[in-house]
Design a protein around this motif. Structure first.
Motif, mmCIF file in Angstrom:
data_model
loop_
_atom_site.group_PDB
_atom_site.id
_atom_site.type_symbol
_atom_site.label_atom_id
_atom_site.label_comp_id
_atom_site.label_asym_id
_atom_site.label_seq_id
_atom_site.Cartn_x
_atom_site.Cartn_y
_atom_site.Cartn_z
ATOM 1 N N LEU A 34 3.686 -9.744 0.277
ATOM 2 C CA LEU A 34 4.715 -10.325 1.131
ATOM 3 C C LEU A 34 4.639 -11.856 1.112
ATOM 4 N N GLN A 72 -1.704 -3.911 -5.862
ATOM 5 C CA GLN A 72 -2.199 -2.546 -5.688
ATOM 6 C C GLN A 72 -3.092 -2.157 -6.863
ATOM 7 N N GLN A 118 3.641 -6.355 -5.060
ATOM 8 C CA GLN A 118 2.920 -5.257 -4.422
ATOM 9 C C GLN A 118 2.312 -4.340 -5.477
ATOM 10 N N ARG A 130 -4.981 -1.630 1.021
ATOM 11 C CA ARG A 130 -3.520 -1.521 1.120
ATOM 12 C C ARG A 130 -2.952 -2.620 2.012
ATOM 13 N N VAL A 156 -0.427 -5.448 0.618
ATOM 14 C CA VAL A 156 0.929 -5.622 1.150
ATOM 15 C C VAL A 156 1.099 -7.024 1.730
ATOM 16 N N THR A 157 0.079 -7.508 2.448
ATOM 17 C CA THR A 157 0.158 -8.853 3.032
ATOM 18 C C THR A 157 0.251 -9.914 1.950
#
Length: 214
Positions: free
Chosen positions: A25, A209, A205, A17, A21-22
């Protein structure tokens, strides 16, 4: 209870996760900056120099964004490999075609048709990008990136709406700082860029994921 007995499962899930997310972003920031600069250069006064400069920025941003994707889901390798250059070229071409189609049709219908076209191109580019960078045999073939493509195309359409149909701006009262008068001004196009960045983050994202979970 079985999960509690295997804390490494929770650790792996948390790491995935955080990485997802990193990466999302980073990819969204690069894409927002590249598309925003390109869009700002060509949406108002389109000369040969601004068009070439915008294409250069857009292609470099596409190449960097693809690099983030490659570094996240596989070994990065050589970014200048022909197939990986092709990934960036498809993405760059998609953005250009989106704006051309929207302008040729014009008005709100142009935005709708441009959104559909961009969704199709981004879906194709996402699939191509996955096959170029992720060569493992256990990759799920059932994953279709239509939703991420639609999210990003929706953000792009909002950006175009703010450029074509809105002209409002917000300005703060003048503030005097060390003998200088400063006033902050926010225009609708900047809000559109922010919204596009948000949609780009949600799109990436979702992609990371799904891919990191395979």
């Amino acid at each position: 209870m079985s999960v509690l007995r295997q804390p490494e499962v929770l650790g792996q899930t948390t790491r995935r996760r955080v990485v997802g997310v990193t990466a999302a972003l980073s990819a969204a920031s690069i894409e927002t900056l590249a598309v925003g600069i390109w869009f700002g250069l060509v949406v108002d006064s389109r000369t040969t120099s601004t068009a070439l400069a915008g294409l250069g920025v857009l292609f470099c941003g596409s190449l960097l964004r693809s690099g983030v994707f490659g570094a996240t889901v596989s070994d990065l390798g050589d970014l200048l490999e022909p197939r990986r250059l092709g990934v960036a070229l498809v993405l760059t071409t998609g953005w250009v075609l989106w704006l051309l189609v929207a302008e040729l049709v014009g008005d709100r219908l142009g935005i709708v048709i441009g959104t559909v076209v961009l969704t199709g191109i981004l879906t194709t580019q996402f699939v191509f990008e996955r096959h170029v960078f992720r060569l493992r045999s256990n990759c799920r073939t059932s994953f279709t990136p239509v939703v991420p493509a639609l999210l990003m195309a929706t953000g792009a359409s909002i950006l175009l709406v703010t450029a074509w149909f809105t002209s409002w701006s917000l300005s703060s009262p003048p503030i005097t700082v060390v003998g200088m008068t400063v006033s902050i001004r926010i225009v609708a196009l900047q809000i559109g860029g922010f919204v596009f960045g948000l949609f780009a983050f949600l799109a990436h994202q979702r992609r990371f994921q799904r891919l990191l979970a395979t």
